[in-house]
Design a protein around this motif. Structure first.
Motif, short mmCIF file in Angstrom:
data_model
loop_
_atom_site.label_atom_id
_atom_site.label_comp_id
_atom_site.label_asym_id
_atom_site.label_seq_id
_atom_site.Cartn_x
_atom_site.Cartn_y
_atom_site.Cartn_z
N GLN A 175 -112.68 4.22 76.98
CA GLN A 175 -114.05 3.74 76.75
C GLN A 175 -115.08 4.75 77.24
O GLN A 175 -116.23 4.73 76.81
CB GLN A 175 -114.27 2.34 77.34
CG GLN A 175 -114.18 2.21 78.83
CD GLN A 175 -112.71 2.09 79.31
OE1 GLN A 175 -111.80 2.54 78.64
NE2 GLN A 175 -112.52 1.49 80.46
N PHE A 176 -114.66 5.64 78.16
CA PHE A 176 -115.59 6.68 78.64
C PHE A 176 -115.37 7.98 77.88
O PHE A 176 -116.29 8.60 77.39
CB PHE A 176 -115.38 6.94 80.14
CG PHE A 176 -115.49 5.71 80.98
CD1 PHE A 176 -116.69 5.01 81.04
CD2 PHE A 176 -114.41 5.23 81.68
CE1 PHE A 176 -116.80 3.85 81.80
CE2 PHE A 176 -114.50 4.07 82.43
CZ PHE A 176 -115.70 3.38 82.49
N LYS A 177 -114.12 8.41 77.82
CA LYS A 177 -113.81 9.64 77.09
C LYS A 177 -112.36 9.59 76.64
O LYS A 177 -111.48 9.19 77.40
CB LYS A 177 -114.03 10.87 78.00
CG LYS A 177 -113.56 12.15 77.35
CD LYS A 177 -114.31 13.37 77.80
CE LYS A 177 -113.73 14.64 77.19
NZ LYS A 177 -113.88 14.72 75.74
#
Ligand SMILES: Cc1cc2nc3c(=O)[nH]c(=O)nc-3n(C[C@H](O)[C@H](O)[C@H](O)COP(=O)(O)OP(=O)(O)OC[C@H]3O[C@@H](n4cnc5c(N)ncnc54)[C@H](O)[C@@H]3O)c2cc1C
Length: 716
Positions: free
Chosen positions: A570-572
């Motif tokens: 979800q972040f990277k």
């Protein structure tokens, strides 16, 4: 650069230079067009068809050579032929010219770009193959990208010429009509920049971005749809749940536990999976015993007049099991529990994108998880050859249970597993016949590699039958035979035991893949994107079940990406890096490879230079009685950048590590040459092959002069 490319480049350079030398751009300006308009009109009225042909030809030449003036020519189209005919002619002429420029760039530069940036290009090529038409359409409409640059840049990608042509024509149509229309009012135009108003530019940009945005939305809707029938739990038991405790599953679970996620690992059979129990570990242990026997046989070569081996095959196989037991703690339930993984001995079945049903001796329970990693491995592929079902055949799964050495062993398959076991059983004393339908064994490697390995097999008493296709198994008077076809003839091969080693099939059935509709590739492996995600973005797959490689180290490599993307995506998200993948076939001589070999480079049309060092010349190899094999390095022409390495010889797999590191970190042959290697070691071969490259690239003219300088110094 080859001759045809050089000639082509010279022609283009001459044409472009002539254009500027004769100041022809002067004719392709707004003022010049206005001044000539009346004359051009007269000519068109007198010779309408010729005028169209000349205009189109001029347009094609200007755009094909990427000369300045296409915008003015487009205005001229409107001024001379009107909106309809002008747009029609310009639309075709500009698309043809653009395509010629595209083809020229491809002809001149694509191979160079491929050779220079082969590793990094892979992801771009994949993107272009997937979405190239959309990107091109956007580029054509968003006016910040100049026309000629798009033509040239696209030529360096693998987009199909046909696609480039029609997408360009459609994408440029709106702009063409605007410019041609403006051309009909030529007298009112003072500058080119005013033709496209900011509002019009904005509309074009929106039009260009529309397909990309639409695609993203479709993907989003598709994702929502795929989850639509599955109720999502309000909360999850786990962050990650891993199916299968082989190389891929163990590493996925390990990483999750290391970053403090709650992770469960489910294994239905044995911890460690194939590699520990029926693959790498037992095969290498058996190879070791067989190698010792081969050395004993070669005793006279080492000045030992006589050495004999007395052994019990069953004891050798027991040692193999002992080795497995000794390695097993690395993959044990105890170790992983200590690392923070919950390990369950049971059979997993995915029952929803977030839930797995686990059947254990105690009963059935369901575990929910935000993400799931499928690491269910593969199994030996058993072909539907008539009669095989009546034979008590062996595979890499059960060959380890043998306690009696087969007298006549038939090995079906000339791949790495077939080759390793062929030589091993021959050395242990079986009479081995290896049957392969391809024209040579270990076909993935270059032909001379297959030749060396086959020659060694034959010298050790193996009968290698290439170009033989297994057709049927029969039993006659209690004796078993394979009927194989070669050159249109059927040959009969007698055997006592047959080992089927023709490949491995991914385990994709019986645990929910079908029921959920998890997509498969045409090779019947679980389909994943570059982030190891399946068509359910929270379900990942790694290792043999996903492919494309079937090695322990690639399973572990993918596992890192799957675990990290599952927990932090979800972040990277990270794309699995396949740029430097090494492997080894543990025959004697060993065969190890990383990157391209010659046959790959040729099929992919990648330019390369070859530097080869014969290990027969290496001091340590001579001292060890292992003076055979070679190190072959492919490099970018004229550069020391490594494209790939093949090593055949003693400890090839270990020797390769230096090149794997070099390729991964962009270290060239010059640096390897400048590194001290211990004398006398096999690793010196790596330095010597770098030396071969250096000698081939020595500045001969400069050295001539240096020689003269020394001669002068001697006389001065
Ligand atoms: C003879 C041989 C020699 C080899 N030699 C080498 C070598 O030298 N070097 C190398 O790199 N590779 C080698 N390999 C290949 C290597 O063994 C595999 O690539 C590697 O084991 C793949 O790991 P994996 O995690 O994908 O699958 P696996 O190791 O097969 O693990 C999958 C696990 O999933 C479990 N499982 C499946 N379904 C379920 C379910 N529904 N519920 C719970 N558990 C389930 C299975 O029981 C299994 O334990 C060799 C293979 C063979 C056969």
């Amino acid at each position: 650069m080859n001759t045809s490319k050089t000639i082509f480049l010279v022609i283009i350079a001459v044409l472009i230079s002539a254009f500027f030398a004769f100041d022809l751009q002067h004719y392709l300006t707004l003022d010049s067009l206005k001044a000539q308009q009346a004359g051009i009109d007269q000519y068109r009225q007198a010779h309408p068809l010729l005028a169209v042909a000349l205009y189109a030809l001029l347009y094609i030449v200007v755009t094909a050579l990427s000369l300045p003036g296409a915008a003015v020519l487009t205005l001229a189209g409107g001024a001379v032929f009107g909106v309809f005919w002008g747009s029609l002619i310009v639309s075709f002429a500009s698309s043809i010219g653009a395509t010629l420029a595209f083809l020229a760039a491809r002809f001149l530069l694509r191979d160079w770009v491929k050779a220079r940036f082969s590793a990094r290009l892979q992801a771009i090529d994949e993107g272009i193959n997937r979405d190239g038409a959309l990107y091109l359409f956007t580029l054509r409409l968003v006016p910040v990208f100049p026309f000629f640059m798009i033509n040239l840049a696209m030529g360096l990608t693998p987009i199909k010429t046909r696609t480039f042509y029609w997408v360009s024509q459609v994408g440029m149509l709106a702009g063409t009509v605007v410019y041609v229309n403006a051309g009909t009012q030529l007298a009112k135009i003072d500058s080119l920049s005013g033709i496209l108003s900011p509002a019009l530019l904005g509309s074009f940009a929106l039009l260009g971005l529309f397909p990309l945005v639409a695609k993203k939305m479709l993907e989003f809707i598709k994702q929502r749809k795929i989850y639509a029938n599955w109720p999502k739990p309000a909360r999850f038991d786990n962050n990650l749940l891993v199916i299968g405790a082989g190389s891929g599953g163990l590493v996925s679970a390990y990483i999750a536990a290391a970053v403090k996620a709650k992770v469960t690992l489910i294994e239905k059979h044995k911890m460690g999976g194939d590699c520990l129990n029926t693959g790498c570990v037992p095969s290498k242990a058996l190879i070791r015993s067989a190698k010792l026997l081969s050395h004993i046989k070669r005793a006279p070569e080492f000045g030992i007049a006589k050495a004999e081996a007395e052994f019990d095959f069953a004891a050798v196989m027991e040692r193999v099991q002992q080795v497995v037991k000794t390695v097993a703690p690395h993959d044990s339930i105890e170790r992983y529990t200590e690392l923070g993984v919950e390990v369950i001995e049971g059979t997993a079945k995915i029952v929803s994108p977030w839930a797995v049903e686990v059947t254990t001796a105690e009963g059935i329970k369901t575990i929910t998880s935000r993400a799931i990693v499928i690491a269910a491995g593969a199994r030996p592929l058993v072909p539907p050859i008539p009669g095989l079902e009546y034979i008590d055949y062996l595979t890499s799964d059960n060959v380890w249970n043998l306690r009696e050495l087969p007298n006549r062993l038939l090995v079906l398959g000339g791949g790495p597993i077939g080759c390793e076991l062929t030589q091993t059983f021959a050395r242990l004393g079986s009479q081995v016949t290896q049957v392969e339908m391809a024209p040579r064994i270990i076909v993935r490697e270059d032909p001379e590699v297959s030749e060396i390995v086959q020659a060694r097999f034959e010298a050790e008493g193996v009968t290698v039958k290439v170009n033989h296709t297994a057709k049927e198994f029969i039993v006659e008077n209690g004796e078993q035979f394979l009927l194989a076809e070669t050159d249109g003839q059927i040959v009969k091969i007698a055997f006592d035991k047959v080992l089927v080693a023709i490949g491995r099939a991914a385990n994709v059935q019986g645990y929910g893949v079908d029921e959920l509709g998890i997509a498969l590739t045409p090779r019947k492996t679980v389909e994943t994107n570059p982030f190891q995600q399946t068509n359910y973005p929270n379900i990942f797959a790694v290792g043999d079940v996903a492919g494309p490689y079937q090695f322990t180290h690639t399973a572990a490599h993918q596992a890192w990406y799957a675990a990290v993307n599952a927990l932090f995506g979800q972040f990277k998200k990270f794309r699995t890096d396949y740029s430097v993948i090494p492997w080894s076939t543990f025959t004697d001589p060993e065969v190890a490879r990383v990157g391209l070999n010659e046959q790959d480079a040729q099929t992919q049309n990648i330019a390369y230079e070859v530097s080869t060092y014969g290990i027969d010349d290496l001091d340590r190899a001579i001292a060890d009685g292992e003076a055979h094999g070679f190190v072959k390095v492919l490099t970018v022409p004229g550069k020391d950048k490594i494209l790939g390495v093949t090593i055949v010889g003693e400890h090839a797999g270990d020797l390769l590590a230096e090149f794997v590191l070099a390729m991964k970190h962009g270290i060239g042959l010059n640096k390897i040459l400048g590194t001290i290697h211990i004398y006398p070691t096999m690793a010196e071969a790596n330095k010597y092959v770098a030396g071969v490259w250096k000698r081939n690239h020595a500045p001969k003219a400069l050295l001539e002069w240096v020689g003269r300088y020394h001669a002068w110094r001697r006389n001065a």
